[in-house]
Structures are given as C-alpha cells and as structure tokens.
Motif scaffolding. Sequence first.
Motif, short mmCIF file in Angstrom:
data_model
loop_
_atom_site.label_atom_id
_atom_site.label_comp_id
_atom_site.label_asym_id
_atom_site.label_seq_id
_atom_site.Cartn_x
_atom_site.Cartn_y
_atom_site.Cartn_z
N ILE A 94 0.84 -1.21 0.00
CA ILE A 94 0.00 0.00 0.00
C ILE A 94 0.87 1.25 0.00
O ILE A 94 0.61 2.20 -0.75
CB ILE A 94 -0.95 -0.01 1.21
N ALA A 95 1.91 1.26 0.84
CA ALA A 95 2.79 2.43 0.93
C ALA A 95 3.39 2.77 -0.43
O ALA A 95 3.49 3.94 -0.81
CB ALA A 95 3.89 2.17 1.95
N GLN A 96 3.77 1.74 -1.17
CA GLN A 96 4.33 1.96 -2.50
C GLN A 96 3.31 2.60 -3.43
O GLN A 96 3.63 3.51 -4.20
CB GLN A 96 4.81 0.62 -3.07
N MET A 97 2.05 2.16 -3.34
CA MET A 97 1.01 2.68 -4.22
C MET A 97 0.64 4.12 -3.91
O MET A 97 0.24 4.87 -4.79
CB MET A 97 -0.24 1.78 -4.15
N VAL A 98 0.76 4.52 -2.63
CA VAL A 98 0.30 5.86 -2.23
C VAL A 98 1.45 6.82 -1.92
O VAL A 98 1.23 7.90 -1.36
CB VAL A 98 -0.65 5.76 -1.00
N HIS A 99 2.66 6.46 -2.29
CA HIS A 99 3.84 7.32 -2.14
C HIS A 99 4.13 7.65 -0.67
O HIS A 99 4.56 8.76 -0.36
CB HIS A 99 3.67 8.63 -2.92
N ARG A 229 -1.41 12.58 -3.13
CA ARG A 229 -1.15 14.02 -3.16
C ARG A 229 -0.64 14.57 -1.83
O ARG A 229 0.32 15.34 -1.78
CB ARG A 229 -2.44 14.74 -3.56
N PHE A 230 -1.26 14.15 -0.74
CA PHE A 230 -0.93 14.74 0.56
C PHE A 230 0.30 14.09 1.20
O PHE A 230 0.98 14.72 2.01
CB PHE A 230 -2.15 14.68 1.48
N GLY A 253 -9.96 1.02 6.74
CA GLY A 253 -9.41 2.29 6.27
C GLY A 253 -7.91 2.16 6.19
O GLY A 253 -7.35 1.08 6.42
N ILE A 254 -7.25 3.26 5.87
CA ILE A 254 -5.79 3.24 5.73
C ILE A 254 -5.18 4.41 6.50
O ILE A 254 -5.66 5.54 6.41
CB ILE A 254 -5.35 3.33 4.25
N LEU A 255 -4.15 4.10 7.27
CA LEU A 255 -3.29 5.11 7.91
C LEU A 255 -1.96 5.04 7.19
O LEU A 255 -1.33 3.97 7.13
CB LEU A 255 -3.12 4.79 9.40
N MET A 256 -1.53 6.16 6.61
CA MET A 256 -0.30 6.16 5.83
C MET A 256 0.51 7.40 6.16
O MET A 256 -0.04 8.43 6.54
CB MET A 256 -0.63 6.11 4.33
N GLY A 257 1.83 7.28 6.02
CA GLY A 257 2.66 8.44 6.33
C GLY A 257 4.09 8.08 6.68
O GLY A 257 4.65 7.11 6.14
#
Length: 406
Positions: A94-99, A229-230, A253-257
């Motif tokens: 997921i991290a790879q897909m959402v930068h 984007r964010f 849901g997803i928590l990313m960062g």
Amino acid sequence: MLSRRKLIKRLSSVPLVSGLAVGGFPLQSPETTPATPKRDLFKELGVRTFINAAGTLTYMTGSLMHDEVLDAINGGAKEFCLLDEIQDKVGAKIAQMVHAEAAVVTSGAFAGMTLGLAGILTGMDQKKVEKLPHLEGTGMKTEVICQKAHDIVYNHALINTGCKIVVVETAEDVEKAINEKTALMHFLHIEADKGKIMHEEWVALGRKHNIPTSIDIAADVPPVENLWRFNDMGFSFVVISGGKAMRGPQSAGILMGKKDIISAARLHMPPRGFNIGRGMKVNKEEILGMYIALEKFINEDHDKVWKAWEESTAHIENTVKTVNGVQVEVHVPPLGNHTPTLRISWDPGKLHITGKDLQEALRKGDPSIEVGGGGPSNIGVTVWMMKPGQEKIVARRIKEELSKAA
C-alpha cells in the motif's frame, strides 16, 4: 488387478455409515445430491434493502464491495497467518502505491486518526503506550492544533488519546498556539475552503516548528490522485476510509505516512493489548480486501467511470425535467464526495409535495429507493453507488411521484 466389474461388486458390499463409505468419501453422486437453496438473509431477517441514490453514507452501509474484493476476503478466511506479518506485507504494498514511507490497514479513518496521534505521543515507548489516554505526569504532549472550520465531530478520534483541541483561525494564531505541549497540527480536507490556512502553508508551519501534521481525507477520493497528493505534500500522516469510493470493507481504512509514526501507531493496534486501540481490530480478511480494493481503484479507467456516471445522471435529469414545474441542476462537490450530483427542485405552487414527502414515497415504494437532500422542495441524487440499470428505475419512480403531485 481387479476388474472394473469386481471392484464395483466389492464396493457395493461396504456398509454405509451416515451416508459415507470407508475413508469418508460420499457415495451419493453429485447429480443426486439436492442443492442447498441459497438463503436470502435480508429477506429472512426482514431487513429492507434499497437502491442507493444518496452516496457513500455510513448509516446506509457505505458502498458495495467488488467481486474481486469479496474473493480476497473469502480466500483469506480459509487460512491462518500471523496478523503482524500480513500487515507488514500489505502495508509495504500500500505504501508503495500511495507514495508513503509506510502504511497500515485500520478499522476506518476514525481509528487511523486515533492511532496516528497515539503513535506520535508515545513513540516506541511501551510504558507510555500503556498509559494512554492518561497523559498527566507522563511527559507526553497534550495538545492538537486545528483550524476552527476544521473542528468537527470526528475530531473526537484525537480527543480519545487524552489530548485537547486548540482552535486557531490564522497563521498568526498558529504561531501563538504552538508550545511545548503541542503534539500535532490537524487538517480536514473537506473543509479546506472554509479555513484561512491552506494545505501547503499548514505543512510549512508544522515544519517550521518541528510539529507533525495530519490530514483527514476520509471521503475525498475521487480524484484518485488524492491517495498520494498529501503524502507528496509532506503531511506526517494521512487517513482515509476504505468503504466509500474504493469499495473496500466498510469497516476498514488506511493510515499512511512517516515510517516512525506508523511503526509507533502499530504498538497501539491488535494483536497487542493493554492499549487504547485494542478494540480497533481489523482482521486478515479485511486487510486483504482493503489491499485489493485499493489496487483495483488505482488501476481503474477513471475517465470511463466518470463518463458512465455522467450518462446515468443525464438519464435521470432528462426524465424528471419533463414534469411541469421541475428544475434540475448538476454540480460536482469540489473536495469530498467528488462525483456528479443532481439537484432536483420544483415550484411548490405547481407540485404539492415536500422533499421529505418525496423521500418517504421513494423509500416506501417497490423497489425501495434512498435519495439525498429532502429540503422544502428539493432532493439530491447521485448515481455512483447504483448498480447498472438502476438509474432507469430511479428516474421512473421520481417522475411518477412528482407527476402525482402536479
């Protein structure tokens, strides 16, 4: 070697036990086994189902999962695995897909907000993890800065950690509010146009004072680019719902960062206990379902999907506007629920029905239909959660009810 005839004769002499031969294999051929009728649990339980012309609303159970998502969920239910391992592997994809540096599947965006802030407060200190939400005497920070326009009910997710919200309006207010107790600066994308500080400036203020920044984009795809984007903009963590436009599990849901924040947030998640996130459990089936939903959503032909929404919306628009006294208008919300939305209004002097009355008539019809709005003389309709062909039913039923009122 036994001949086929002798083998059949010998098998016929084997005694039956509960319909099984020796070895537990059924002797009955598939052709003679009666098929078990599929249960319609909604009908069995007396639960009303309906055509969703209102959107991805939680109280209407959000969205319908794609077959690929259901396949992932059903496949995941047939094997055991370690919860941390599947979160590790799926989170990396997921991290790879959402930068993002890291990501984890959560039990919704609300849980992601709580867990993300909890990770910031405690870091990797297990003793601090066990203290939340009791912050006094721990040395942990206790305040979250938020713009007044962004301070909505869902910010309770942040208060759950024990922190309090400090409300600001201007950049000068932020400068004055930041102190040694400030843990986070939180932003709400869907209300961005109502605040005085925009995304980039918010992140810059956080960087200036070394304060992490977060953003809630729960219902804010499409456009698909918002998924990264964010993260690209530099927010420390981003949360999004999985059961809306992405059509993943409603409870995911997803928590990313940033990697350090996500790693610390996971100390507050199952399978670990004695923490504030123990009840925010997400199972392996939901993790896999969310992964496939995200992957499918990113790879969709979004122009094609949008065109289909426009065509379905136009069909309803062209059908209902033939009723004398009815006006129609299509608009696209700019920030959240960004899809073609049809506003149907009418002259109350010509059509003697209120929006609430029309909602109720559609709700009680066959099939039952849920629409949005419900003002004195208007309703709202969106097609993005409809199954193919349902726009024709919705158009016909709205026209019927408005025609009766004319």
